[in-house]
Design a protein around this motif. Sequence first.
Motif, PDB file in Angstrom:
ATOM      1  N   ASP A  89       4.492  -4.249   1.923  1.00  0.00           N
ATOM      2  CA  ASP A  89       3.753  -4.614   3.129  1.00  0.00           C
ATOM      3  C   ASP A  89       4.618  -4.996   4.328  1.00  0.00           C
ATOM      4  O   ASP A  89       4.164  -4.876   5.468  1.00  0.00           O
ATOM      5  CB  ASP A  89       2.813  -5.797   2.847  1.00  0.00           C
ATOM      6  CG  ASP A  89       1.520  -5.365   2.182  1.00  0.00           C
ATOM      7  OD1 ASP A  89       1.034  -4.267   2.510  1.00  0.00           O
ATOM      8  OD2 ASP A  89       1.017  -6.114   1.335  1.00  0.00           O
ATOM      9  N   ARG A 148       0.132   5.556   4.712  1.00  0.00           N
ATOM     10  CA  ARG A 148      -0.836   4.465   4.722  1.00  0.00           C
ATOM     11  C   ARG A 148      -0.930   3.791   6.084  1.00  0.00           C
ATOM     12  O   ARG A 148      -1.597   2.769   6.214  1.00  0.00           O
ATOM     13  CB  ARG A 148      -0.451   3.418   3.665  1.00  0.00           C
ATOM     14  CG  ARG A 148       0.912   2.784   3.854  1.00  0.00           C
ATOM     15  CD  ARG A 148       1.238   1.793   2.747  1.00  0.00           C
ATOM     16  NE  ARG A 148       0.429   0.593   2.817  1.00  0.00           N
ATOM     17  CZ  ARG A 148       0.835  -0.580   3.338  1.00  0.00           C
ATOM     18  NH1 ARG A 148       2.070  -0.690   3.808  1.00  0.00           N
ATOM     19  NH2 ARG A 148       0.041  -1.608   3.362  1.00  0.00           N
ATOM     20  N   ARG A 183       1.212   0.681  -6.639  1.00  0.00           N
ATOM     21  CA  ARG A 183       0.160   0.233  -5.730  1.00  0.00           C
ATOM     22  C   ARG A 183      -0.118   1.285  -4.663  1.00  0.00           C
ATOM     23  O   ARG A 183      -1.283   1.549  -4.318  1.00  0.00           O
ATOM     24  CB  ARG A 183       0.575  -1.088  -5.082  1.00  0.00           C
ATOM     25  CG  ARG A 183      -0.440  -1.628  -4.088  1.00  0.00           C
ATOM     26  CD  ARG A 183       0.038  -2.931  -3.473  1.00  0.00           C
ATOM     27  NE  ARG A 183      -0.829  -3.337  -2.381  1.00  0.00           N
ATOM     28  CZ  ARG A 183      -0.595  -4.363  -1.572  1.00  0.00           C
ATOM     29  NH1 ARG A 183       0.498  -5.109  -1.751  1.00  0.00           N
ATOM     30  NH2 ARG A 183      -1.427  -4.658  -0.597  1.00  0.00           N
ATOM     31  N   TYR A 184       0.931   1.897  -4.144  1.00  0.00           N
ATOM     32  CA  TYR A 184       0.769   2.922  -3.114  1.00  0.00           C
ATOM     33  C   TYR A 184      -0.056   4.094  -3.639  1.00  0.00           C
ATOM     34  O   TYR A 184      -0.972   4.578  -2.960  1.00  0.00           O
ATOM     35  CB  TYR A 184       2.157   3.377  -2.671  1.00  0.00           C
ATOM     36  CG  TYR A 184       2.176   4.435  -1.597  1.00  0.00           C
ATOM     37  CD1 TYR A 184       1.460   4.291  -0.425  1.00  0.00           C
ATOM     38  CD2 TYR A 184       2.972   5.579  -1.751  1.00  0.00           C
ATOM     39  CE1 TYR A 184       1.501   5.252   0.578  1.00  0.00           C
ATOM     40  CE2 TYR A 184       3.034   6.540  -0.758  1.00  0.00           C
ATOM     41  CZ  TYR A 184       2.298   6.371   0.402  1.00  0.00           C
ATOM     42  OH  TYR A 184       2.357   7.330   1.389  1.00  0.00           O
ATOM     43  N   GLU A 187      -3.740   2.857  -3.976  1.00  0.00           N
ATOM     44  CA  GLU A 187      -4.463   2.507  -2.758  1.00  0.00           C
ATOM     45  C   GLU A 187      -4.523   3.628  -1.730  1.00  0.00           C
ATOM     46  O   GLU A 187      -5.548   3.828  -1.083  1.00  0.00           O
ATOM     47  CB  GLU A 187      -3.827   1.268  -2.112  1.00  0.00           C
ATOM     48  CG  GLU A 187      -3.984  -0.005  -2.930  1.00  0.00           C
ATOM     49  CD  GLU A 187      -3.449  -1.225  -2.214  1.00  0.00           C
ATOM     50  OE1 GLU A 187      -3.603  -2.332  -2.765  1.00  0.00           O
ATOM     51  OE2 GLU A 187      -2.890  -1.089  -1.107  1.00  0.00           O
ATOM     52  N   ASP A 189      -3.439   7.002  -2.317  1.00  0.00           N
ATOM     53  CA  ASP A 189      -3.586   8.316  -2.928  1.00  0.00           C
ATOM     54  C   ASP A 189      -2.804   9.394  -2.174  1.00  0.00           C
ATOM     55  O   ASP A 189      -3.372  10.412  -1.752  1.00  0.00           O
ATOM     56  CB  ASP A 189      -5.067   8.710  -3.008  1.00  0.00           C
ATOM     57  CG  ASP A 189      -5.298  10.009  -3.771  1.00  0.00           C
ATOM     58  OD1 ASP A 189      -4.454  10.339  -4.637  1.00  0.00           O
ATOM     59  OD2 ASP A 189      -6.302  10.698  -3.497  1.00  0.00           O
TER      60      ASP A 189
END
Length: 210
Positions: A89, A148, A183-184, A187, A189
Amino acid sequence: MRLEAITWDRLGDLLAERLLDLEPADGSAWPRVAFDGAPAARAGDLAERVSGALRLRGRPSLVVGAEGFLRPASLRLEYGHHDAESYYDGWHDTGALWREVFDPLGPGGDGRVLPDLWDPVTDRATRSPYVALPPGGALLLHGPFLLRHWFPLDLSVHLVLGPGALRRRTPEAEHWTLPAFERYEAEADPSGTADVLVRADDPRHPAWNG
């Protein structure tokens, strides 16, 4: 999804050919491409191959690495050197990428791009000069987690490694980053949303969905 075997050189050529005919949907004069992948996938190598193939075809390009837009260590490492959530993040200065890279290449931009901002080794500003990318020149941005942030991309290429390959090819000292890539995938895709998917488990024998 069916993937076909290909060589890296051939992949670079085909992506370059695709970029020759790519018209930005928002009216920009510069096609903007992301080469997204974990460091172990070496997305920067593919970006350089495409840049070289474009050069042979008379088309300018600029390769920019997201690692040149890291936040200062005081911000990146606020929660320690091995915090996967911070890595996901808070390590990259996405605001600076917007301001120094994407805004100048948007509609009405002047094409003057800052190729990097921060040196993580010295933890100081790089003071690199701005680079003028001529109209029609392509931005080739590479790095992790690029899909993202809603960047205005005209083409997205995701280099994917399976969990086993990602662990094998990531240095042991960096295994603490692996949960961030899990996680990437969950979340964002990237494998399902990228325009081009490249399977890079075996660095000698990539496959793609072209």
